[in-house]
Design a protein around this motif. Structure first.
Motif, PDB file in Angstrom:
ATOM      1  N   THR A 238       0.807  -1.218   0.000  1.00  0.00           N
ATOM      2  CA  THR A 238       0.000   0.000   0.000  1.00  0.00           C
ATOM      3  C   THR A 238       0.838   1.264   0.000  1.00  0.00           C
ATOM      4  O   THR A 238       0.355   2.337  -0.364  1.00  0.00           O
ATOM      5  N   GLY A 239       2.089   1.156   0.437  1.00  0.00           N
ATOM      6  CA  GLY A 239       2.941   2.330   0.547  1.00  0.00           C
ATOM      7  C   GLY A 239       2.610   3.192   1.758  1.00  0.00           C
ATOM      8  O   GLY A 239       3.131   4.288   1.904  1.00  0.00           O
ATOM      9  N   LYS A 240       1.756   2.695   2.630  1.00  0.00           N
ATOM     10  CA  LYS A 240       1.326   3.455   3.805  1.00  0.00           C
ATOM     11  C   LYS A 240       1.994   2.905   5.065  1.00  0.00           C
ATOM     12  O   LYS A 240       2.428   1.758   5.095  1.00  0.00           O
ATOM     13  N   PRO A 241       2.040   3.707   6.131  1.00  0.00           N
ATOM     14  CA  PRO A 241       2.598   3.208   7.390  1.00  0.00           C
ATOM     15  C   PRO A 241       1.688   2.142   8.011  1.00  0.00           C
ATOM     16  O   PRO A 241       0.468   2.289   8.019  1.00  0.00           O
ATOM     17  N   VAL A 242       2.306   1.085   8.496  1.00  0.00           N
ATOM     18  CA  VAL A 242       1.608   0.031   9.237  1.00  0.00           C
ATOM     19  C   VAL A 242       2.428  -0.267  10.488  1.00  0.00           C
ATOM     20  O   VAL A 242       3.614   0.038  10.553  1.00  0.00           O
ATOM     21  N   SER A 243       1.782  -0.854  11.490  1.00  0.00           N
ATOM     22  CA  SER A 243       2.491  -1.189  12.725  1.00  0.00           C
ATOM     23  C   SER A 243       3.652  -2.123  12.429  1.00  0.00           C
ATOM     24  O   SER A 243       3.504  -3.116  11.711  1.00  0.00           O
ATOM     25  N   ALA A 244       4.790  -1.783  12.984  1.00  0.00           N
ATOM     26  CA  ALA A 244       5.974  -2.630  12.828  1.00  0.00           C
ATOM     27  C   ALA A 244       5.759  -3.927  13.603  1.00  0.00           C
ATOM     28  O   ALA A 244       4.986  -3.961  14.566  1.00  0.00           O
ATOM     29  N   PRO A 245       6.431  -4.991  13.203  1.00  0.00           N
ATOM     30  CA  PRO A 245       6.281  -6.250  13.937  1.00  0.00           C
ATOM     31  C   PRO A 245       6.814  -6.113  15.365  1.00  0.00           C
ATOM     32  O   PRO A 245       7.595  -5.206  15.645  1.00  0.00           O
ATOM     33  N   PRO A 246       6.381  -7.017  16.242  1.00  0.00           N
ATOM     34  CA  PRO A 246       6.884  -6.954  17.615  1.00  0.00           C
ATOM     35  C   PRO A 246       8.388  -7.198  17.665  1.00  0.00           C
ATOM     36  O   PRO A 246       8.948  -7.846  16.774  1.00  0.00           O
ATOM     37  N   ALA A 247       9.002  -6.683  18.689  1.00  0.00           N
ATOM     38  CA  ALA A 247      10.430  -6.918  18.883  1.00  0.00           C
ATOM     39  C   ALA A 247      10.650  -8.398  19.180  1.00  0.00           C
ATOM     40  O   ALA A 247       9.815  -9.026  19.842  1.00  0.00           O
ATOM     41  N   PRO A 248      11.754  -8.966  18.702  1.00  0.00           N
ATOM     42  CA  PRO A 248      12.010 -10.378  18.992  1.00  0.00           C
ATOM     43  C   PRO A 248      12.241 -10.581  20.483  1.00  0.00           C
ATOM     44  O   PRO A 248      12.751  -9.691  21.164  1.00  0.00           O
ATOM     45  N   PRO A 249      11.850 -11.744  21.003  1.00  0.00           N
ATOM     46  CA  PRO A 249      12.053 -11.993  22.432  1.00  0.00           C
ATOM     47  C   PRO A 249      13.538 -12.052  22.768  1.00  0.00           C
ATOM     48  O   PRO A 249      14.358 -12.460  21.948  1.00  0.00           O
TER      49      PRO A 249
END
Length: 123
Positions: A69-80
């Motif tokens: 989409t070229g739009k901002p989306v939530s970044a994935p969670p930080a790795p444990p």
């Protein structure tokens, strides 16, 4: 030249560099040179997401650019974070003995101060 922001993203969609019209470029030719160099025009609202002015996303890790989409989306969670061993205090015996002695001395001083206050007519 419509957008005043040009951004470059890594392969994961993380913003690496942002250029601003009037600061980093002024002319249509300069703008086009950055576009040719891999920069992407982004809106002011998108920029506000990428810099954290719209929160930290669903995972608390900010926003990345969605390649579809070229739009901002939530970044994935930080790795444990893997903890291989339980952290322990490694205080030498002599230091531990000194600290325990200081605590004991403080409690004795408090008792003596209370006794002194009684002798002086206090409670």
């Amino acid at each position: 030249m419509e957008n005043k922001y040009l951004a470059k993203f890594d392969i994961n969609g993380c913003r690496e560099i942002t250029l601003v019209k009037g600061v980093h470029y002024n002319t249509d030719d300069e703008h086009q040179a950055y576009i040719d160099g891999g920069y992407i025009p982004i809106t002011d609202e998108d920029y506000q997401h990428y810099i954290g002015n719209r929160g930290t996303g669903d995972n608390g890790t900010g926003y990345v650019r969605d390649p579809k989409t070229g739009k901002p989306v939530s970044a994935p969670p930080a790795p444990p974070v893997e903890v291989t061993e339980e952290p322990t205090a490694n205080v030498p015996e002599t230091e531990l003995a000194v600290m325990e002695g200081m605590v004991d001395m403080q409690s004795r001083i408090a008792v003596l101060e209370a006794e002194l206050a009684k002798l002086k007519g206090g409670k």
